[in-house]
Design a protein around this motif. Structure first.
Motif, PDB file in Angstrom:
ATOM      1  N   VAL A 103     -20.618 -19.037-110.669  1.00 55.47           N
ATOM      2  CA  VAL A 103     -20.569 -20.486-110.492  1.00 55.47           C
ATOM      3  C   VAL A 103     -19.493 -20.977-111.443  1.00 55.47           C
ATOM      4  N   LEU A 104     -18.437 -21.538-110.878  1.00 52.98           N
ATOM      5  CA  LEU A 104     -17.274 -21.921-111.676  1.00 52.98           C
ATOM      6  C   LEU A 104     -17.150 -23.438-111.714  1.00 52.98           C
ATOM      7  N   GLN A 105     -17.155 -23.987-112.911  1.00 52.26           N
ATOM      8  CA  GLN A 105     -16.971 -25.424-113.057  1.00 52.26           C
ATOM      9  C   GLN A 105     -15.504 -25.753-112.833  1.00 52.26           C
ATOM     10  N   SER A 107     -26.573 -15.825-111.063  1.00 55.58           N
ATOM     11  CA  SER A 107     -25.182 -16.254-111.096  1.00 55.58           C
ATOM     12  C   SER A 107     -24.752 -16.583-112.521  1.00 55.58           C
ATOM     13  N   MET A 108     -23.499 -16.277-112.828  1.00 48.92           N
ATOM     14  CA  MET A 108     -22.935 -16.627-114.132  1.00 48.92           C
ATOM     15  C   MET A 108     -22.274 -17.991-114.042  1.00 48.92           C
ATOM     16  N   LEU A 109     -22.667 -18.910-114.909  1.00 45.51           N
ATOM     17  CA  LEU A 109     -22.015 -20.212-114.991  1.00 45.51           C
ATOM     18  C   LEU A 109     -20.829 -20.087-115.938  1.00 45.51           C
ATOM     19  N   LEU A 110     -19.622 -20.208-115.400  1.00 46.49           N
ATOM     20  CA  LEU A 110     -18.408 -20.043-116.185  1.00 46.49           C
ATOM     21  C   LEU A 110     -17.645 -21.366-116.203  1.00 46.49           C
ATOM     22  N   LYS A 111     -17.142 -21.711-117.390  1.00 49.90           N
ATOM     23  CA  LYS A 111     -16.579 -23.049-117.586  1.00 49.90           C
ATOM     24  C   LYS A 111     -15.063 -23.097-117.617  1.00 49.90           C
ATOM     25  N   THR A 112     -14.417 -21.986-117.936  1.00 48.79           N
ATOM     26  CA  THR A 112     -12.957 -22.007-118.033  1.00 48.79           C
ATOM     27  C   THR A 112     -12.360 -20.809-117.298  1.00 48.79           C
ATOM     28  N   SER A 113     -11.188 -21.030-116.746  1.00 42.32           N
ATOM     29  CA  SER A 113     -10.469 -19.954-116.061  1.00 42.32           C
ATOM     30  C   SER A 113      -8.980 -20.241-116.135  1.00 42.32           C
ATOM     31  N   ARG A 114      -8.193 -19.201-115.971  1.00 41.14           N
ATOM     32  CA  ARG A 114      -6.740 -19.364-115.985  1.00 41.14           C
ATOM     33  C   ARG A 114      -6.098 -18.261-115.147  1.00 41.14           C
TER      34      ARG A 114
END
Length: 345
Positions: A174-176, A240-247
């Protein structure tokens, strides 16, 4: 007895289902174009939920998810109303293109206008006929052409109910992510309708794991809303993994790409993800992970230019947890008996 559900000039009686062709436009050769919706209107009251796919015409995986979903018998006893539109952008679907004939991206044209461009009119039609009448939506996408995505649900940061439903969906990630201006998700949210954005697989391709994850996730959400019973709903052992940042990690130069890591792989900062070399092999440049995390998307085209987005990495609190999560969810999807039924596969 519930009232009939009216859409596109048709009335669907309680306890029935029907495909309705909603007029969109007429092509220059006088061929009519419609937005076809399959509506299941339950005998008993409950939420109204829409499922859309093919807003980008080259993202075809959503159509297969909807096809398999509609074959599942538990929907025959549905409470509430389910509206499914497997191909919103029929123009792009027929042309295998992301865009409409006017080269506009439909997902940048919401909420649209009844008197605007073709894209604006289609966006307005979808909002008026479907979205604004619903309690929740699930919008199905894949990566753009020449890329692929790990199954993931994207939600706005701080929306606790959307995050909860995204975790119920049960994709590995789960991507914010912020809502883009003109997107269906942003326009629906402004109208008070939550939308879960599902991203998985590659443009113009079917990916079996991504399709299964989409079908299973929708069933779990419908069950959570009380619209269907637990019969036939896949249970998720992994969370599910709640992930807050990505690049994105980008190409250091142009050339030919040799990839060492795939979507779902957990990587460490400084790790070599791929190599870009010139056609003669005289010069090679390594593509290096900039942070610990999980690969949630990557390029699949082996020909790249300097600055091209190659690996989309979301940072995880624990690489060990990330690896276990992906492995567990993949095992669930590969082994669940619901996907072995002939009428679904």
């Amino acid at each position: 007895m519930r009232k009939a559900f009216e859409i596109g000039g048709a009335a669907i009686q309680p306890g029935s289902r029907r495909t309705v062709d909603i007029p969109v436009s007429v092509l220059s050769d006088h061929t009519p174009v419609t937005m076809s919706a399959h509506v299941i209107h339950g005998r008993r009251s409950g939420p109204i939920v829409f499922i859309t796919a093919g807003i980008h015409g080259d993202e075809v995986i959503g159509a297969e998810i909807v096809r398999r979903l509609l074959a599942i018998r538990t929907l025959d006893s549905l409470k509430g109303t389910l509206i499914t539109i497997p191909i919103v952008n029929a123009f792009g679907f027929l042309n295998q293109s992301r865009y409409l004939p006017d080269r506009r991206d439909l997902n940048r044209c919401f909420p649209g206008s009844a008197r605007g461009s073709l894209a604006a009119r289609l966006a307005h039609l979808l909002m008026h006929e479907v979205v604004e009448r619903c309690d929740l939506g699930i919008d199905l996408h894949s990566a753009a052409i020449h890329r692929t995505n790990l199954p993931q649900v994207r939600v706005a940061a701080g929306d606790r109910e959307s995050i909860r439903l995204a975790k119920v969906f049960g994709a590995p990630v789960v991507l914010q992510s912020s809502e883009r201006d003109g997107s269906l998700r942003a326009a629906a949210q402004a109208s008070g309708v939550r939308v879960l954005l599902y991203e998985a697989g590659e443009g113009l391709r079917f990916d079996e794991l991504a399709v299964r994850a989409g079908v299973a996730g929708i069933l779990r959400v419908l069950h959570d809303l009380g619209m269907i019973t637990s019969r036939g709903v896949p249970k998720a052992r992994g969370r599910s993994m709640l992930l807050k940042t990505s690049r994105w990690v980008r190409a250091p130069g142009g050339g030919l790409l040799r990839v060492y890591r795939d979507t779902g792989d957990v990587v460490s900062a400084g790790e070599v993800l791929a190599v870009v070399s010139d056609p003669f092999g005289e010069r090679e440049r390594e593509v290096i992970a900039s942070a610990d995390g999980i690969v949630v998307g990557r390029a699949v085209m082996p020909i790249v230019n300097e600055g091209d987005a190659l690996f989309h990495i979301a940072q995880t609190p624990s690489n060990e947890v990330a690896e276990n999560t992906v492995q567990t969810i993949r095992s669930d999807l590969e082994g669940d008996p619901i996907f072995d039924e002939d009428e679904i596969i």
